[in-house]
Write a protein that holds these residues in place. Structure first.
Motif, PDB file in Angstrom:
ATOM      1  N   ILE A  54      46.516  44.533  31.836  1.00 38.66           N
ATOM      2  CA  ILE A  54      46.175  43.152  31.485  1.00 38.66           C
ATOM      3  C   ILE A  54      44.677  42.949  31.290  1.00 38.66           C
TER       4      ILE A  54
ATOM      5  N   CYS B 187      48.915  34.421  40.818  1.00 40.80           N
ATOM      6  CA  CYS B 187      48.282  35.626  40.246  1.00 40.80           C
ATOM      7  C   CYS B 187      47.052  35.240  39.425  1.00 40.80           C
ATOM      8  N   LEU B 188      45.944  35.945  39.684  1.00 40.96           N
ATOM      9  CA  LEU B 188      44.682  35.682  38.984  1.00 40.96           C
ATOM     10  C   LEU B 188      44.501  36.597  37.784  1.00 40.96           C
ATOM     11  N   ARG B 189      45.454  37.509  37.589  1.00 42.38           N
ATOM     12  CA  ARG B 189      45.377  38.495  36.508  1.00 42.38           C
ATOM     13  C   ARG B 189      44.121  39.367  36.636  1.00 42.38           C
ATOM     14  N   CYS B 190      43.834  39.744  37.883  1.00 46.24           N
ATOM     15  CA  CYS B 190      42.682  40.620  38.103  1.00 46.24           C
ATOM     16  C   CYS B 190      43.016  42.064  37.733  1.00 46.24           C
ATOM     17  N   GLY B 191      44.297  42.399  37.728  1.00 46.98           N
ATOM     18  CA  GLY B 191      44.718  43.736  37.319  1.00 46.98           C
ATOM     19  C   GLY B 191      44.632  44.791  38.403  1.00 46.98           C
ATOM     20  N   GLY B 192      44.138  44.431  39.586  1.00 43.62           N
ATOM     21  CA  GLY B 192      43.927  45.419  40.643  1.00 43.62           C
ATOM     22  C   GLY B 192      45.198  46.121  41.086  1.00 43.62           C
ATOM     23  N   CYS B 193      46.285  45.361  41.195  1.00 42.67           N
ATOM     24  CA  CYS B 193      47.533  45.958  41.702  1.00 42.67           C
ATOM     25  C   CYS B 193      48.020  47.081  40.805  1.00 42.67           C
TER      26      CYS B 193
ATOM     27  N   ILE C 191      54.153  42.687  39.491  1.00 38.41           N
ATOM     28  CA  ILE C 191      53.937  41.246  39.291  1.00 38.41           C
ATOM     29  C   ILE C 191      54.357  40.846  37.872  1.00 38.41           C
TER      30      ILE C 191
ATOM     31  N   CYS D  20      46.107  43.132  46.559  1.00 35.12           N
ATOM     32  CA  CYS D  20      46.067  41.798  45.945  1.00 35.12           C
ATOM     33  C   CYS D  20      45.302  40.785  46.796  1.00 35.12           C
TER      34      CYS D  20
ATOM     35  N   MET E 132      45.408  37.711  46.462  1.00 36.76           N
ATOM     36  CA  MET E 132      46.300  36.568  46.682  1.00 36.76           C
ATOM     37  C   MET E 132      47.475  36.944  47.589  1.00 36.76           C
TER      38      MET E 132
ATOM     39  N   ILE F 244      50.173  38.495  47.114  1.00 36.18           N
ATOM     40  CA  ILE F 244      51.476  38.143  46.523  1.00 36.18           C
ATOM     41  C   ILE F 244      52.509  39.205  46.905  1.00 36.18           C
TER      42      ILE F 244
HETATM   43  S1  SF4 Z   1      46.365  42.149  42.363  1.00 37.78           S
HETATM   44 FE1  SF4 Z   1      47.393  40.148  42.741  1.00 37.78          FE
HETATM   45  S2  SF4 Z   1      46.141  38.644  41.636  1.00 37.78           S
HETATM   46 FE2  SF4 Z   1      45.556  40.671  40.827  1.00 37.78          FE
HETATM   47  S3  SF4 Z   1      46.922  41.001  39.001  1.00 37.78           S
HETATM   48 FE3  SF4 Z   1      47.957  41.906  40.782  1.00 37.78          FE
HETATM   49  S4  SF4 Z   1      49.319  40.283  41.560  1.00 37.78           S
HETATM   50 FE4  SF4 Z   1      47.794  39.291  40.225  1.00 37.78          FE
END
Ligand code: SF4
Length: 414
Positions: free
Chosen positions: A163, A330-336, A358, A390, A392, A394
């Motif tokens: 993402i 979800c902030l769409r940070c892409g880390g997960c 996610i 994450c 958040m 989630i």
């Molecule tokens: S690490 Fe959390 S906040 Fe970031 S994209 Fe994944 S689910 Fe979303």
């Protein structure tokens, strides 16, 4: 042949074919050397940068806890916040629209833009969800993806594999081949030279464009401020030089105040591995000046017109489900994705529009429904590494478990 008939639509989903095609794609991706090379470089860089970034900004986890509460509260009060945000846009001399689904969002875009226009577009997962570029091209417009990774994929006719880093699976050697073909001259597999070639090409597009399109990372309802985080500078150019700027944004991005929005923005970029991004744009409306006799006149150096399309497309349905509304944080940070053991082998082949665990939850609600997304639902290992990463927190594995329950009990979610 196993066919799951949807209860309230004539559409049928051939589950067996769905699973067979998908597992072939996963196999192909896991044997692809380009993916292996690019992902292992990216994961290594991500881990190193994140560790040093968190060390330098140790307040980040506490700020993330505040943002979790901001997002929880914003989703609970989403309707009033959306109304407030739309009023703020209009007060700032923009035009605000609400699109309950994909078709409505595209129809609004078509009415604003028309045909035969040059459009420059920033990266947006919502754009992918709506198939926005393809739609606008079919309407007779010339559309350019200005984000480097998205531009590579536009030329390769592929979909994003991450993402934040959509062309993560394309190593420099492959980029050089693609660019050499497109620019009709040899481009060396040297990243700086590849970037330079796109920079030169894109400049003329920015200044001849009729319309600039962007997403937004977060929206402040009180001020109508749209916060856009980026590094390349392409969003600034796309949204500053054209006659009109159109923002497409999901309704889940609205938070109560400007201060809240700043907190969300900082947590987003920090978990996306940036100590600080190169650019944070705050856009509130069309450009304006009061330099002559203090008379406010709209359309100075920047866009004369500013439009916002707030898109629901399944988000309200997600918010109404206690089991799934957390996915809207979800902030769409892409880390997960970097920490997901399946993603590390297959890249974004684990996903459809949105990616990874996610993304599976999101695809069920906004992009395909339960049955169509079922192969992804059974790809997740439910290992929980994404939850650790994450900001958040989630709980994707719990949601995947619930989706499996609903699939096996024959429930339909559209
Ligand atoms: S690490 Fe959390 S906040 Fe970031 S994209 Fe994944 S689910 Fe979303």
């Amino acid at each position: 042949m196993s066919v799951f008939q949807k209860a309230n639509k004539n559409e049928t989903v051939d589950l067996q074919k769905n699973f067979t095609d998908y597992s072939k794609e996963l196999d192909r991706a896991s044997e692809d050397n380009n993916i292996r090379t690019a992902i292992s470089r990216a994961v290594k860089a991500y881990r190193e940068t994140t560790a040093s970034t968190m060390e330098r900004y140790p307040h980040t986890p506490d700020l993330a806890a505040e943002v979790r509460e901001i997002k929880r509260n914003a989703i609970e009060h989403r309707e009033e916040l959306l109304n407030q945000a739309m009023e703020s846009v209009e007060r700032n001399h923009g035009k605000a629209f609400y699109a309950k689904d994909k078709d409505t969002a595209l129809m609004i875009a078509s009415e604003i833009i028309g045909k035969g226009k040059i459009i420059v577009k920033g990266k947006s997962m919502l754009g992918e969800e709506l198939h926005l570029r393809e739609y606008l091209e079919n309407e007779g417009n010339e559309v350019w993806e200005t984000d480097l990774g998205e531009f590579i994929l536009q030329l390769k006719k592929e979909r994003p594999m991450h993402i934040l880093s959509p062309a993560i699976h394309v190593p420099r050697e492959k980029v050089a081949e693609v660019f050499s073909r497109f620019f009709e001259r040899e481009i060396e597999p040297d990243i700086a030279k590849e970037v330079e070639a796109v920079r030169e090409f894109m400049r003329e597009k920015y200044f001849n464009a009729d319309v600039g399109i962007s997403g937004a990372n977060v929206v402040a309802a009180d001020t109508g401020a749209f916060v856009i985080i980026e590094n390349e500078g392409n969003v600034r150019l796309s949204t500053s030089a054209a006659q009109a700027h159109i923002v497409f944004v999901g309704i889940e991005k609205v938070v109560p105040t400007f201060q809240d929005a700043m907190k969300v923005a900082e947590v987003t970029w920090r978990y996306a591995q940036y100590p600080v991004p190169a650019y944070v744009s705050i856009v509130t409306g069309p450009s304006k000046t009061g330099d002559i006799e203090k008379v406010t006149t709209y359309g100075a150096h920047g866009p004369k017109e500013f439009y916002v399309i707030f898109v629901d497309n399944g988000r309200s349905a997600m918010a109404e489900e206690d089991d799934f509304k957390q996915a809207l944080h979800c902030l769409r940070c892409g880390g997960c994705m970097y920490e997901c053991p399946v993603f590390q082998v297959t890249a974004g082949t684990f996903g459809e529009t949105y990616l990874g665990g996610i993304g599976t939850i999101w695809d069920v609600f906004v992009a395909g429904g339960l049955e169509k997304t079922s192969p992804m639902i059974y790809t997740c290992l439910r290992c929980g590494r994404c939850v650790e990463r994450c900001g958040m927190q989630i709980n994707v594995p719990a949601m995947i478990g619930e989706l499996r329950n609903r699939l096996t009990s024959g429930q339909v979610m559209d």
